[in-house]
Design an enzyme around this catalytic site. Sequence first.
Site, PDB file in Angstrom:
ATOM      1  CG  ASP A 216      -1.768   1.155   1.404  1.00 39.41           C
ATOM      2  OD1 ASP A 216      -2.634   1.299   0.540  1.00 39.41           O
ATOM      3  OD2 ASP A 216      -1.614   1.942   2.368  1.00 39.41           O
ATOM      4  CD  GLU A 267      15.672  -3.763   4.095  1.00 41.30           C
ATOM      5  OE1 GLU A 267      14.989  -4.167   5.039  1.00 41.30           O
ATOM      6  OE2 GLU A 267      16.058  -2.583   4.015  1.00 41.30           O
TER       7      GLU A 267
HETATM    8  C1  GLC Z   1      -3.928   3.469  -0.362  1.00 42.51           C
HETATM    9  C2  GLC Z   1      -5.213   2.698  -0.226  1.00 42.51           C
HETATM   10  C3  GLC Z   1      -6.279   3.641   0.258  1.00 42.51           C
HETATM   11  C4  GLC Z   1      -5.877   4.157   1.621  1.00 42.51           C
HETATM   12  C5  GLC Z   1      -4.491   4.782   1.563  1.00 42.51           C
HETATM   13  C6  GLC Z   1      -3.943   4.969   2.931  1.00 42.51           C
HETATM   14  O1  GLC Z   1      -3.986   4.451  -1.323  1.00 42.51           O
HETATM   15  O2  GLC Z   1      -5.523   2.072  -1.435  1.00 42.51           O
HETATM   16  O3  GLC Z   1      -7.541   3.039   0.315  1.00 42.51           O
HETATM   17  O4  GLC Z   1      -6.800   5.098   2.078  1.00 42.51           O
HETATM   18  O5  GLC Z   1      -3.567   3.988   0.877  1.00 42.51           O
HETATM   19  O6  GLC Z   1      -3.604   3.713   3.473  1.00 42.51           O
END
Ligand code: GLC
Length: 569
Positions: A216, A267
């Site tokens: 993410d 890593e």
């Molecule tokens: C990414 C996710 C989103 C979230 C953001 C913060 O963009 O896809 O849904 O709000 O990260 O974690």
Amino acid sequence: MPDQPAKTTSASERDWWKNAVIYQIYPRSFQDSNGDGVGDLNGITQRLDYLQELGVDAIWMTPIYPSPQADFGYDVADYEAIDPHYGTMADFDRLVAEAAKRHIRVIMDMVMNHSSDEHKWFVESRSSRTNPYRDWYVWRDGNGETATDKGEPPNNWQSEFGHSAWEWDEKTRQYYYHKFYVKQPDLNWNNPKVHAAFKDIIDFWLKRGVGGFRFDAITTLFEDPSFADETAILGKDGRPRINAFGDPALDGLKTEFLPGVHAVMEEMRASADAFSSDKFPGTRVLIGETYLPDVAALAREYGTLDKPEFHLPMDTQVGFVNKPDVATFRAKLEDAEERLGGNIPLLVFDNHDNPRLDARYGDGVHDTDIQRVISAILFASRGASLFYYGDEIGMKTTPPTRVEDVRDPVGRVGWPKEKGRDGERTPMQWDATANAGFAKAGVVPWLPVPPSYTSINVQAEKADPNSLLAWYQSLIRLKKTNPAIGEGGYTMLDVDNASVLSWMCQAPGVLAVVVSVNFTAEPQTVSLSLPGSGRKVRTLLKTPGAPEPVSLGKIQLGAYGVYIGEIQP
Ligand code: GLC
């Protein structure tokens, strides 16, 4: 006892990801099995037969870890457990095992940019300036008269969720940085302990048999060490542009795309590659949430042969063109083929953060047909394909109409200009019964079921051989069974055509395949001139309506028609 190294890994287990079809599930909204209005793991397990029939190789679930749910799971309070909303660790293990029986791998969301402010690391970190966890997060003094004055925030950086990215902490008299919501403090990736903690977390899930991770917000892991202000973007009138939250739009260059992320991903990749288990053989794929400025930046996300990083950084260049523009698609697809250094592209057009396909590509009249066109690009091209639950039936973006109904913090902060992401997160539409089969009748789902469920649902589309669902299934089957499409390279054809996008897929030892997609509401005829004599085609898949072509010289397409055919020897 530690797992012994796997003795053999078959080529298919090793290479499964190279033409993988990956299905994104938003667990809250997929299937509620216990009547609380929130989807859960057992609900997903119940629907695995559907996913197998659809032909998917893997599911990626957005975060299911314990969380205050301020950003619906992207605020993680414990990276090694399951949120009770979604079930138990036993439910998770059962999901992984049941999915494996159906040749489906489970991919976890790995949120490394930030944790929840309720994670024990942050609770410690904010407890005192000398706490051993203090340096796990990004703390700075305010711009006041003295070091402990609140003054102004350290700089002008902004949160993706609106307004300053700095939150004052009264107890320790410093600001903490949050690129996202105020309840999502950024972790400090200059601290080696943070690296070690995430390697352990990754190992924890690998041992439970996951097929990989989607990283993410990976482009925002690091901040510029200067902590200098970002530059405002000026509008045509020479004044700062104002974004949907009412703040000046900034260039983001001090808080995004900093190069430190490459070493981190090296890593993480080394950790994932080093793991092997007889019980769970095969490659663990690392997928990146990589919204990047251009294809050159995307190419770097793969790393090098010696130091690989992501297997599949998302190619958001193709999927987020956001207009049905043939020339742009052609250029972006060529980039994916020629400028990723021979790496495997991961095409993606849709997810839980953007309005669905109808809102970004549709015209309100031909939305289903346009979705056939989009899905042909997604599946009938080399590499891996990622799509979002409900796309296969044509679910529509259904944003809230009243601020009091908004659940997403982005919409609550940004209303009314920015309505947030609830509209693309509504419950899966399984059938035409109350609650669309997502939850039992009488239950109140966490987001309302869109009215379209009476006609747009899995059950209705299963019964219709011309449905969008049937089309997705056919395309996926083609991708998985036709090596020219699934594994071959592609070449653009008829490159001056502004209405129809055509390409040819070729792999050694098999017949080449041509694909033509009509991006207009008018019928079109294309003539694909190729060298050699093989000009006869055999249809593999086409949208109904247009006649069967006999040669490459005359392929007729209806409005938003798609033709896929094999060039005969
Ligand atoms: C990414 C996710 C989103 C979230 C953001 C913060 O963009 O896809 O849904 O709000 O990260 O974690």
